[in-house]
Design an enzyme around this catalytic site. Sequence first.
Site, PDB file in Angstrom:
ATOM      1  N   LYS A 150      39.946  31.354  30.896  1.00  0.00           N
ATOM      2  CA  LYS A 150      40.925  30.526  30.187  1.00  0.00           C
ATOM      3  C   LYS A 150      40.239  29.508  29.299  1.00  0.00           C
ATOM      4  O   LYS A 150      40.686  29.246  28.187  1.00  0.00           O
ATOM      5  CB  LYS A 150      41.880  29.828  31.173  1.00  0.00           C
ATOM      6  N   LYS A 184      51.771  36.004  32.791  1.00  0.00           N
ATOM      7  CA  LYS A 184      52.811  35.134  32.241  1.00  0.00           C
ATOM      8  C   LYS A 184      52.314  34.450  30.980  1.00  0.00           C
ATOM      9  O   LYS A 184      53.083  34.111  30.106  1.00  0.00           O
ATOM     10  CB  LYS A 184      53.199  34.074  33.275  1.00  0.00           C
ATOM     11  N   LYS A 223      45.213  42.083  32.297  1.00  0.00           N
ATOM     12  CA  LYS A 223      46.279  42.135  33.309  1.00  0.00           C
ATOM     13  C   LYS A 223      47.589  41.609  32.715  1.00  0.00           C
ATOM     14  O   LYS A 223      47.575  40.755  31.824  1.00  0.00           O
ATOM     15  CB  LYS A 223      45.883  41.358  34.569  1.00  0.00           C
TER      16      LYS A 223
HETATM   17  P1  ATP Z   1      49.228  33.084  34.671  1.00  0.00           P
HETATM   18  O1  ATP Z   1      49.187  33.971  33.488  1.00  0.00           O
HETATM   19  O2  ATP Z   1      50.014  31.817  34.472  1.00  0.00           O
HETATM   20  O3  ATP Z   1      47.895  32.901  35.332  1.00  0.00           O
HETATM   21  P2  ATP Z   1      50.077  35.238  36.290  1.00  0.00           P
HETATM   22  O4  ATP Z   1      51.120  36.018  35.657  1.00  0.00           O
HETATM   23  O5  ATP Z   1      48.684  35.757  36.303  1.00  0.00           O
HETATM   24  O6  ATP Z   1      50.130  33.788  35.731  1.00  0.00           O
HETATM   25  P3  ATP Z   1      50.033  34.016  38.879  1.00  0.00           P
HETATM   26  O7  ATP Z   1      51.029  32.965  39.166  1.00  0.00           O
HETATM   27  O8  ATP Z   1      48.644  33.615  38.563  1.00  0.00           O
HETATM   28  O9  ATP Z   1      50.560  34.992  37.748  1.00  0.00           O
HETATM   29  O10 ATP Z   1      49.990  35.043  40.080  1.00  0.00           O
HETATM   30  C1  ATP Z   1      50.954  35.174  41.095  1.00  0.00           C
HETATM   31  C2  ATP Z   1      50.613  36.351  41.969  1.00  0.00           C
HETATM   32  O11 ATP Z   1      50.849  37.543  41.249  1.00  0.00           O
HETATM   33  C3  ATP Z   1      49.160  36.396  42.430  1.00  0.00           C
HETATM   34  O12 ATP Z   1      49.106  36.863  43.749  1.00  0.00           O
HETATM   35  C4  ATP Z   1      48.545  37.356  41.488  1.00  0.00           C
HETATM   36  O13 ATP Z   1      47.427  37.989  42.025  1.00  0.00           O
HETATM   37  C5  ATP Z   1      49.681  38.327  41.243  1.00  0.00           C
HETATM   38  N1  ATP Z   1      49.568  38.916  39.920  1.00  0.00           N
HETATM   39  C6  ATP Z   1      49.650  38.269  38.746  1.00  0.00           C
HETATM   40  N2  ATP Z   1      49.505  39.119  37.727  1.00  0.00           N
HETATM   41  C7  ATP Z   1      49.325  40.333  38.273  1.00  0.00           C
HETATM   42  C8  ATP Z   1      49.114  41.629  37.752  1.00  0.00           C
HETATM   43  N3  ATP Z   1      49.076  41.842  36.449  1.00  0.00           N
HETATM   44  N4  ATP Z   1      48.979  42.661  38.592  1.00  0.00           N
HETATM   45  C9  ATP Z   1      49.025  42.455  39.920  1.00  0.00           C
HETATM   46  N5  ATP Z   1      49.218  41.268  40.491  1.00  0.00           N
HETATM   47  C10 ATP Z   1      49.368  40.218  39.694  1.00  0.00           C
END
Ligand code: ATP
Length: 360
Positions: free
Chosen positions: A139, A225, A222
């Site tokens: 990031k 959000k 991945k």
């Molecule tokens: P950000 O982009 O704000 O970091 P994010 O979408 O990666 O958010 P998090 O809140 O960081 O989501 O993650 C919440 C949960 O969802 C964690 O357990 C994370 O491992 C899982 N997760 C997030 N994105 C993925 C993905 N693309 N595939 C599988 N698991 C995911």
Amino acid sequence: MSTSQPTPADILATDLSETAHLTSAAKHPRVLSGMQPSADSLHLGNYLGALVNWVKIQEDFEAFYFIPDLHAITVPQDPKDLVQRTRVAAAQYIAAGINPERSTLFVQSHIPEHTQLTWILTCLTGMGEAARMTQFKDKSAREGTEATGVGLFTYPMLMAADILLYQPHGVPVGDDQRQHIELTRTLAQRFNYRYGETFVVPVGFFPETGARIYDLQDPVSKMSKSAPSPNGLINILDEPKVIAKRIKSAVTDTGTEIHYDREHKPGISNLLDIYASVTDQSVAELVSAYEGKMYGHLKVDLAEAVTQRLEPIRTRALELLDDPAELDRILAVGADKARSIAAPVLDEVYEKSGFLRPAR
Ligand code: ATP
Ligand code: LTN
């Protein structure tokens, strides 16, 4: 995937009397997890990589699921959005199957002990150790050092505090959280070594399928959000026609054959992974079912399968959001329960750290 880490079944088979002497020790195997309310909806990666697993796990474990709103402000948030997103996350947890009667559901900022323990853990963490966290490195590389807040750097210590306050045995998270769990374990062991046994040293529970869902437009990143464009995301609150459109325009690979090859065919492999996860079929079964068919066929069927899986969750979440007072009540009950576990643990940590306790 590492095979050395205990699985949920291993934890269920362990003798809890080993940790029964610790403050706030669990009588039953315990798990804790959370997902940041940093977008208007959780997405399919959050659902398949984390939520599905949480729902299963609450059957066998005493579960604590929370909404890390303090983590969300490591990137700027509009305050009105943050309040709404926190309720949306709570509604989506419940709609996906988290039972607040059975599991403790709460909001991180309702429990001041999280930030209090963070400071102590921050003082136990080396600069080098924190700087090696790939989430921070990625990031900050994207945004540049000047635009990156210190909160992003201390994020893993807040996460470690979230976990250690509740003495859980397991932490069900997606594959991308491995490094943070490792740091949590290191900090628990370090505190225990310096000040005497205090924390349960938890293990990460990582899912077998759905471990990593990729962006539909950029299938080597991945699904996230914070993706630069929403076009590669499928959100739990998306309407079926949006889901169909996103899947239809998903990037696929050169060639026409449907087969699984993460390295050379990341687009189609991601679609196969999603398909397998939402229908509980294996990738091998799907590949043989689609032999000789075109990418377009797979996409139409996949859109249907994803919609079928998400539509009831979307409907239920919207119903829950229609009654915010009831949602807030559920979260207040969860906060009381959570605090009754966390407060004595923090007290003990303060005492062991040498902080003069106020006279009572
Ligand atoms: P950000 O982009 O704000 O970091 P994010 O979408 O990666 O958010 P998090 O809140 O960081 O989501 O993650 C919440 C949960 O969802 C964690 O357990 C994370 O491992 C899982 N997760 C997030 N994105 C993925 C993905 N693309 N595939 C599988 N698991 C995911
Ligand atoms: N960093 C986690 C969210 C999170 C979390 C936690 C998960 C914050 N605190 C404690 C498990 C336990 C993420 O999924 N991005």
